[in-house]
Scaffold this motif. Structure first.
Motif, PDB file in Angstrom:
ATOM      1  N   ARG A   5      31.331  31.633  40.540  1.00 57.34           N
ATOM      2  CA  ARG A   5      31.527  32.500  41.706  1.00 57.34           C
ATOM      3  C   ARG A   5      32.828  33.283  41.614  1.00 57.34           C
ATOM      4  O   ARG A   5      32.866  34.479  41.920  1.00 57.34           O
ATOM      5  CB  ARG A   5      31.523  31.674  42.986  1.00 57.34           C
ATOM      6  CG  ARG A   5      30.119  31.236  43.407  1.00 57.34           C
ATOM      7  CD  ARG A   5      30.170  30.439  44.702  1.00 57.34           C
ATOM      8  NE  ARG A   5      28.821  30.083  45.125  1.00 57.34           N
ATOM      9  CZ  ARG A   5      28.251  30.515  46.247  1.00 57.34           C
ATOM     10  NH1 ARG A   5      28.906  31.340  47.036  1.00 57.34           N
ATOM     11  NH2 ARG A   5      27.033  30.146  46.572  1.00 57.34           N
ATOM     12  N   SER A  65      32.441  36.035  39.290  1.00 59.16           N
ATOM     13  CA  SER A  65      31.264  36.854  39.612  1.00 59.16           C
ATOM     14  C   SER A  65      30.208  36.838  38.514  1.00 59.16           C
ATOM     15  O   SER A  65      29.310  37.690  38.516  1.00 59.16           O
ATOM     16  CB  SER A  65      31.674  38.307  39.935  1.00 59.16           C
ATOM     17  OG  SER A  65      32.433  38.351  41.125  1.00 59.16           O
ATOM     18  N   GLU A 125      26.582  36.757  39.592  1.00 61.87           N
ATOM     19  CA  GLU A 125      25.970  37.977  40.111  1.00 61.87           C
ATOM     20  C   GLU A 125      25.241  38.795  39.036  1.00 61.87           C
ATOM     21  O   GLU A 125      24.515  39.740  39.371  1.00 61.87           O
ATOM     22  CB  GLU A 125      27.048  38.873  40.736  1.00 61.87           C
ATOM     23  CG  GLU A 125      27.854  38.220  41.826  1.00 61.87           C
ATOM     24  CD  GLU A 125      27.218  38.389  43.194  1.00 61.87           C
ATOM     25  OE1 GLU A 125      26.159  39.032  43.272  1.00 61.87           O
ATOM     26  OE2 GLU A 125      27.791  37.871  44.168  1.00 61.87           O
ATOM     27  N   THR A 158      28.368  45.084  45.424  1.00 61.77           N
ATOM     28  CA  THR A 158      29.708  45.066  45.999  1.00 61.77           C
ATOM     29  C   THR A 158      29.756  46.141  47.074  1.00 61.77           C
ATOM     30  O   THR A 158      28.837  46.948  47.194  1.00 61.77           O
ATOM     31  CB  THR A 158      30.792  45.321  44.932  1.00 61.77           C
ATOM     32  OG1 THR A 158      32.091  45.151  45.529  1.00 61.77           O
ATOM     33  CG2 THR A 158      30.686  46.715  44.337  1.00 61.77           C
ATOM     34  N   GLN A 197      33.845  44.016  50.579  1.00 63.57           N
ATOM     35  CA  GLN A 197      34.232  43.121  49.487  1.00 63.57           C
ATOM     36  C   GLN A 197      35.587  43.491  48.898  1.00 63.57           C
ATOM     37  O   GLN A 197      36.340  42.609  48.491  1.00 63.57           O
ATOM     38  CB  GLN A 197      33.152  43.128  48.389  1.00 63.57           C
ATOM     39  CG  GLN A 197      31.939  42.271  48.700  1.00 63.57           C
ATOM     40  CD  GLN A 197      31.235  42.721  49.962  1.00 63.57           C
ATOM     41  OE1 GLN A 197      30.882  43.886  50.116  1.00 63.57           O
ATOM     42  NE2 GLN A 197      31.043  41.806  50.891  1.00 63.57           N
ATOM     43  N   VAL A 221      37.962  41.062  40.877  1.00 64.72           N
ATOM     44  CA  VAL A 221      37.361  39.984  40.088  1.00 64.72           C
ATOM     45  C   VAL A 221      38.389  39.411  39.122  1.00 64.72           C
ATOM     46  O   VAL A 221      38.494  38.189  38.949  1.00 64.72           O
ATOM     47  CB  VAL A 221      36.118  40.491  39.328  1.00 64.72           C
ATOM     48  CG1 VAL A 221      35.672  39.466  38.289  1.00 64.72           C
ATOM     49  CG2 VAL A 221      34.982  40.785  40.300  1.00 64.72           C
TER      50      VAL A 221
END
Length: 207
Positions: free
Chosen positions: A87, A90, A93, A136, A140, A179
């Motif tokens: 997570r 990312s 994702e 995103t 975010q 990120v």
């Protein structure tokens, strides 16, 4: 309408190469998920898309399955160090790029939340569904899960009202920076975020 076509071409121009380039990484992550969390490898959940229409979101799993016998029921108990790493980087994702290519989502837009939230929004907050949800979005890069629900939803509507390809590029660049820094991954005291129960204004106006 013209902006929608340009945005769709922009999404495909980035998502297709990104998917191809990340396939080796996704293969490694898939093997690790199978070893550390078991199967299924992918997390699939129905989420509201454009106009609130449901679609199936896909991501890599980051949590162990619920297990009442061991007391593993809430997110904190189900989350592992491996899942938290997925997570925070990312990497979970990456399969969502398939959703972008299929047209369920855009690279940039309000994040797709839960179906049960639909009747909890105020009419203004519900405007977040006037565009495709994004991998995103403005919320975010403005704090992610570290900001409150009312602020996040207001930012979603701000994006709807001021969307442009230039804005999308800026949000994607800011997302990459976030990120790398691993900022705003969780809400205070949570391993993910709190449930949206409805804003104060919606609760006051409810019959």
């Amino acid at each position: 309408m013209r902006h929608c076509r340009r945005k769709r071409l922009f999404d495909l121009a980035i998502a297709i190469p990104a998917l191809v380039l990340t396939l080796p990484v996704q293969a490694v992550v898939a093997v690790l998920v199978a070893r550390k969390l078991g199967r299924p490898i992918l997390f699939r959940q129905v989420r509201p898309g454009l106009g609130g229409e449901p679609f199936e979101l896909i991501k890599f799993r980051t949590m162990l399955p619920p297990d009442p016998r061991s007391g593993r029921l809430d997110d904190a108990a189900r989350m592992t160090a491996f899942g938290a790493t997925l997570r925070s980087t990312s990497l979970d994702e990456l399969p969502t790029l398939f959703n972008v290519i299929r047209g369920d989502m855009s690279l940039v837009g309000p994040r797709p939340l839960l179906m049960q939230y639909l009747d909890r929004y105020t009419p203004e907050q519900a405007r977040r569904h006037e565009v495709r949800p994004g991998m995103t979005g403005l919320a975010q890069v403005s704090g992610r899960n570290a900001i409150g629900w009312d602020e996040k939803l207001a930012l979603d509507v701000t994006y709807v009202d001021h969307q442009s390809l230039g804005t999308d590029v800026r949000i994607l660049v800011a997302t990459a920076r976030q990120v790398v820094r691993r900022e705003g991954i969780t809400a205070d005291g949570q391993v993910t975020t709190t449930e949206f129960m409805g804003s104060a204004s919606a609760l006051v106006s409810a019959p």
